[in-house]
Structure formats: structure tokens, C-alpha cells
Design an enzyme around this catalytic site. Sequence first.
Site, PDB file in Angstrom:
ATOM      1  N   LEU A  18       0.832  -1.208   0.000  1.00  0.00           N
ATOM      2  CA  LEU A  18       0.000   0.000   0.000  1.00  0.00           C
ATOM      3  C   LEU A  18       0.863   1.253   0.000  1.00  0.00           C
ATOM      4  O   LEU A  18       0.533   2.239  -0.688  1.00  0.00           O
ATOM      5  CB  LEU A  18      -0.937  -0.002   1.212  1.00  0.00           C
ATOM      6  CG  LEU A  18      -1.932   1.160   1.265  1.00  0.00           C
ATOM      7  CD1 LEU A  18      -2.907   1.102   0.096  1.00  0.00           C
ATOM      8  CD2 LEU A  18      -2.694   1.177   2.581  1.00  0.00           C
ATOM      9  N   SER A 435      18.077  15.287   9.651  1.00  0.00           N
ATOM     10  CA  SER A 435      18.189  14.607   8.365  1.00  0.00           C
ATOM     11  C   SER A 435      17.902  15.555   7.210  1.00  0.00           C
ATOM     12  O   SER A 435      17.119  16.496   7.338  1.00  0.00           O
ATOM     13  CB  SER A 435      17.218  13.425   8.308  1.00  0.00           C
ATOM     14  OG  SER A 435      15.876  13.856   8.418  1.00  0.00           O
ATOM     15  N   TRP A 565      10.501   2.896  20.407  1.00  0.00           N
ATOM     16  CA  TRP A 565      10.360   2.599  18.986  1.00  0.00           C
ATOM     17  C   TRP A 565      11.024   1.285  18.592  1.00  0.00           C
ATOM     18  O   TRP A 565      11.313   1.045  17.428  1.00  0.00           O
ATOM     19  CB  TRP A 565      10.891   3.759  18.151  1.00  0.00           C
ATOM     20  CG  TRP A 565       9.984   4.959  18.234  1.00  0.00           C
ATOM     21  CD1 TRP A 565       8.849   5.085  18.986  1.00  0.00           C
ATOM     22  CD2 TRP A 565      10.151   6.200  17.557  1.00  0.00           C
ATOM     23  NE1 TRP A 565       8.298   6.323  18.814  1.00  0.00           N
ATOM     24  CE2 TRP A 565       9.071   7.031  17.946  1.00  0.00           C
ATOM     25  CE3 TRP A 565      11.095   6.696  16.669  1.00  0.00           C
ATOM     26  CZ2 TRP A 565       8.926   8.335  17.460  1.00  0.00           C
ATOM     27  CZ3 TRP A 565      10.951   7.995  16.185  1.00  0.00           C
ATOM     28  CH2 TRP A 565       9.879   8.798  16.571  1.00  0.00           C
ATOM     29  N   ASP A 603      17.772  13.129  20.326  1.00  0.00           N
ATOM     30  CA  ASP A 603      16.342  13.197  19.995  1.00  0.00           C
ATOM     31  C   ASP A 603      15.510  12.326  20.922  1.00  0.00           C
ATOM     32  O   ASP A 603      15.836  11.150  21.144  1.00  0.00           O
ATOM     33  CB  ASP A 603      16.104  12.741  18.554  1.00  0.00           C
ATOM     34  CG  ASP A 603      16.604  13.751  17.541  1.00  0.00           C
ATOM     35  OD1 ASP A 603      16.815  14.913  17.922  1.00  0.00           O
ATOM     36  OD2 ASP A 603      16.771  13.382  16.366  1.00  0.00           O
ATOM     37  N   HIS A 698       5.999  17.376   6.862  1.00  0.00           N
ATOM     38  CA  HIS A 698       5.259  16.211   6.375  1.00  0.00           C
ATOM     39  C   HIS A 698       4.249  16.573   5.291  1.00  0.00           C
ATOM     40  O   HIS A 698       3.631  15.692   4.703  1.00  0.00           O
ATOM     41  CB  HIS A 698       4.558  15.508   7.528  1.00  0.00           C
ATOM     42  CG  HIS A 698       5.507  14.911   8.515  1.00  0.00           C
ATOM     43  ND1 HIS A 698       6.333  13.861   8.205  1.00  0.00           N
ATOM     44  CD2 HIS A 698       5.790  15.239   9.799  1.00  0.00           C
ATOM     45  CE1 HIS A 698       7.071  13.561   9.254  1.00  0.00           C
ATOM     46  NE2 HIS A 698       6.768  14.374  10.231  1.00  0.00           N
TER      47      HIS A 698
END
Length: 760
Positions: A18, A435, A565, A603, A698
Site C-alpha cells: 500500500l 536529516s 520505537w 532526539d 510532512h
Amino acid sequence: MTVAHVLGLPRVGAKRELKFALETYWKDTSNQEELSKLKDVAKAIRAKNWAEQASRGMDYVTVGDFAWYDQVLGTLSLLGAIPTRHGYNAKELTLQQYFIMARGSPDMFAMEMTKWFDTNYHYLAPEWTADTVFNGGCNWLYEEIAEAQALGHKVKVVITGPLTLLYLGKIKSGLQHKLDLLPACVAGYASVLANLKAAGVAWVQIDEPILAFELEKEWLEKFAPTYATLKAVAPSLLLATYFDSVAEHKDLLYSLPVAGIHIDCVRGASQLSTFVAGLPQDKVLSVGIVSGRNIWRADLDVALATLKTTQAAIGDRLWVASSCSLLHVPVDLSNEVKLDAEIKDWMAYGFQKITEVSLLKQALDGGDVTEAFAAARASRVARTTSPRVTNKVVQDRVKGVTPDFAERASPFSNRIAKQQAKYNYPAFPTTTIGSFPQTKEIRSARAQFKSGKLSKADYKEKMFGEIDLVVRKQEEIGLDVFVHGEPERNDMVEYFGELLSGYTFSDNGWVQSYGSRCVKPPIIFGDVYRPPGTNMTVEWSKYAQSKTTKTMKGMLTGPVTMLCWSFVRDDQPRAVTALQIALALRDEVVDLQNGGIGMIQIDEPAFREGLPLKEANWPEYLDWAVNSFRITAAGVTDETQIHTHMCYSEFNDVLPWIAKMDADVITIETSRSDMKLLDAFGKFHYPNDIGPGVYDIHSPRLPRVEEMKRMLQKARAVVPDKQLWVNPDCGLKTRSWLETEQALKNMVEAAVSCRNTVKQ
């Protein structure tokens, strides 16, 4: 007979089918051929998920767990309660319009995105206004039901419940309270449920996970009238709770006119006995006993013993299930052909968890599961006794930690004066989160290196070339504090995990974070440490610093995020694992400083995410989470400036603990909330420096200079100028260079404009 089901499955496909179809379509949303391909991919994923549930012994297949981007936006689209600012007709909603709401467009901001409870999934927050309506929307859910029924499946539909939907939204204008919308919302749900009943749906799983919070009385009081109204028109309702115990709400839940209750007996194991006692005769109890949040095989013996006791008390009213939706685990372990065989045998992905639920049902109903249970038992024993799990050196180091490990040499006021004198950065200093664009060339080089087609020396040369480019671009853009761009990193957690002992990695362990964004969480199976001589970041950062006279930030992922995470071992407290990670990262921070890197960003975007749902359980978590960060950061001198970054969370209620982390600079995501998240920092009088994100990375829309100047003026209204930094709200790896350069040039122009207004 026992009923078996799962609360939902991943919707991205076992190999992210997807994701790739979405991103191809987004490149040209007018391309009808790509739209057709996207729909075909989605249909195939749904059919596969239903087939797996049916073939592995589920009594119902779950329909409604699929979403094109997010299940909350899907519910809004179904009800017609989409943001009114778009002006769309919800009944005629197109996928192109749906994605504009989710992702934004050149002329429209995206919906605000935040964490789904204490998971790493991000949902789109409903936008509540006085003119929000619930008059019905698109027919996508009804079409999916017809698909499943045409394939011969018994269907259980899942939808987000009305009170959870309202609670998770945000008031944008014209309302005093979210509950002002409840009558219209309930009417909208009643219409949907009546349609489901007319479509032949026997059961609807209606998710109300907000019951795991310590809800205010005014919300709790609305459950009874809400469900009394829905009962009159609905199929049988299974009210689902998860992520924590809801034992305190037992009387309320048992008084509701619903046909069943689902409880999470993994995250809230102690509540089972409470709910078994006095289960009304007209209700079933769905026991979520196979974890939907982790990848370790279930202890089937323990689970079966628990379920047998329950079955003895409530008989055929027992349903067996996953603890929550399996959205939070990868799809299918059979796709892992390279994973360490020993560790793989300890694991279960989504499809395998369906099998575990089925085995428990079969065992309860007298089926022969001897062989399967023996295999599960042997796997558990092997994991428990494996010498790869424990390391005495690591355990001894943890025991030797003393309070001074978490203390900087001087308070912030002393440190910041030394740092400003050393680095001489201007007012409103500009920087980025870490990044820069991960181009096809970077990904290709990494893939070639991992496959052995590119030597280590050649790979390093290519990455150094990318760092040269990033440094040059930052010089041209005019940023004040540089980063090396992280071209060598595949993922902010996976990269570090690959360099630490105690971690292992999958090839296809993908989990949806939001939209098309998928992550492949590392797997912590044993004690964590940094092997001697390991180069994690120092070489890359030193090389980047050698290419510029500007200050170069070193970049690390913090211990709490490395924990949250990852798929974490479940055989020791999470606090112990976090401390092990903190000590490993502390070594790297010190090495960065000793290598000439004077600013180091650690972070922690998952800091708020790790918070327990119940406030009574917060202090224990916050104490060890803050301590882990401080231990990571405290090995450096006063002149070394420690940054941290947090994003897509509500910070208001944990600001005292964020302040206790004592980072010299914190950067946060604030753009999607139009700087509203920053208000709390201002009211709290946050003592250290802060960089509110001035644009949303985003979204594909290009932020204008005036927009960012407006954002900065809002920030200046609540935070003193001398504390403000200027930055995007997150890393730039998913953006193109064209987008990145223009956005950052606009950001620098906005910062300089503000700088020019500061009195000298």
C-alpha cells in the site's frame, strides 16, 4: 463454543504494497490508471487479511480496519464530519480530497497529527467547529463489507466509538465543549449502525479506548445515554477497550446496553478477575490475551490456564482475542528469511498471532493442540535459557550507576553563558532537526553496500560525498548551526540499534507510523551495550565539521525513543533496558565531544508517547525516563550544548519533567497546531532555549516567508527572544531537495527579519 477474533490487522501489506501504491499515486493524483492500481492493491490487501483470519480459525473477519491513510479520518469520512474548512461534500468525497485533508496542499494546511495513545502510530485529530455535521459521508466501509461478504466471510465491523472520536478531536472555533457536538454525533452513528444492520452485519466492534484514561465525570456520564440510543438501531455491539485496565469502569460497562465488552488482558492483566465476577448473562466477555503490541510468542500455557478459569466461570460467553488491533506489529513472520533463526523462533507477527488466538480457542473447545503447544513451550524455554540474552558486564555497570551520573557540572544559566560566548550565534539562530533528503542515490548505495555489491570504502566515499553536498547547501541557504544530513542512516532507531549489542533486525518487520510512512522497529532481545571500538556517529560528524567553520551538531537518538520505537524484551523492566541504552549512548556523546563536536542533539520524540495512560502511573515512568536522558547527556562539559527534539505529542501535562531533562535547547513540532502547543511552554516559563517548528515537513506544500514570520511572532509573544531558535518541525529525509532548499531559504529569511527587530 468459544468465539475467536482479532481486533484488526495491519493494512499496509506484508511488503508495504500500500505504501508504494500510495506514493506512486501521490506523484500525480490526476492519473486514473494509478488510482485504479492503488484501489486494486488495497482490495488485494483486504482480501488477504480476511482470508488469513478465516483460514486460521477466526469466527469472524474484521472489516473496517483498513484505512487509506488513518482510521480516524476514515471514521470522519464515513460520518460526514470532515473539517469544514475544506468545503468538501462528504457524501461525494474523492480519494484526492481525502489525501488533501491528510497531507495538505499548496493552498490548504494538513490536519494536525498526533500520537495514538501510547503507541508510535499517529492519527489525524478531528477538527471540531460549530458547523461540524454528522450527516453521513462516503460509502467506502459499506463497499468493503460487501467485498467480504461476497468472498463468503462472516463479518464483524470495527469503527471508532463516538465518545472516543469526540474526545480525541480539537476545538477549532465556535464551541465551548467537545460534548456540545454529542447529540449530532450520536445521530450520525445511529444512522451508520442502522445501515450496517441492514447490510447483514451481526456484530460491530465499537472502540472506546479513552476508557483507559482517568476520564472526567462529564465524559463518563455520557456513555449510558449514548449507547442507549445506539442500541435501538444497531447490530450486536462489542464495546472494545485496550492499552490499559478499565477495571474502575466495570459497573458502568456492565450497565451499558451492549452485547459484549472487550478488555486488554496483556496491558491490564489484573482486571480479568474483576470482569469475570458478575458478568451479566446478556453479555459476552472478549479477553484480549495475545499481545497486539509486541512480537514475542505468547506463553500459551499460562494463557490457557487463565482462560480455562475464565471459561469455568462464564462458559460460552467467553471470546478469545488479541489485546488490541494487530496494526502495531508486522504482518507475517514467514517473510523473514534472513532473521537469526534462534531469535526468530521466539517471535510472532500478525498472522502468527491469529494462529495463537486460534490455538487457544481450539484448546478451550477440546481440540488436539499438543504439538503446537509443545513447540511454543520449547521456544519459551530456549529463550529463557539462552546465553545471548544476558551480559554480566552490562548488568554490573547498571548496578554501579550513582546519582551523579545524571548531573551536569553547572546549572543551565551558567552553561548557556559559556555556550553563547563560545559559539557566538545570533538572535533567532537557525538550524534543522537532523536529516536531509534521502535521495534514490543514497538508498541505492545503502542497498548495494548491504548486499555486498559495494565495498565499505566505496560506500563511505559516497556518503562523504553526500555530506559534502549537505554542507555546501547549508552554506548557500545561510543556516547558522549545521548538521551532516544523516545520509548513512536508514532510520533514526534502526541505525543505532544495528551498532549496539542486544539488538537484532528484520527485513520485513514493517509497521505503519502514519499514512504511507512505515518503520521497521529493531528488536531488543538481550542486554544492550556499545561494543568496544564501535563508530556510531563520530567519524561522520568529524568529517562534516572539517568541511565548514560553522558549528556542526552531532545527532543521536535518545534512550527513551530507542526503547519505545523498538520491540522490547518482556523479561525485565523497561526501566532497566532504558538505562542500559542510556549508558551505551553516554559513551558516544562523550566521544563526540572529545572529537570536537560542540553541539550534540539527543532526539526524544517518543518521550511523551511512553507515558502511561493513567496519571497515577506517571511518576514512576517519568522518573526513569528523565534519568535515562540525563545520564546520556551528563558526561560532557558546560561548553558542550545539548539539544533534544520532540514531535507530534501533547506536552502540556509533562512540562515539569521536560524541564528536568535539562537539555540546553529543545526543538518541538508546533506548526500543525499553529503554535498553540508553544503556549504551554510560555505559561510554564520554560527555562531553557526552545526552537518551535515553523513549518510542517510532512506536508508537500511550500511554506511562505510571511507564514513563518507569523509563526515566529506568535512564538515571541510567549517565549523571550533570547531563548528562541528557528527550525523546521522535524527531519527532512522524506522531502525532495527542491522543496527543502526553498523552504529553508524562506525560513532563514523569516528568522533574519525577526533578528533585525531585536534591539542591540
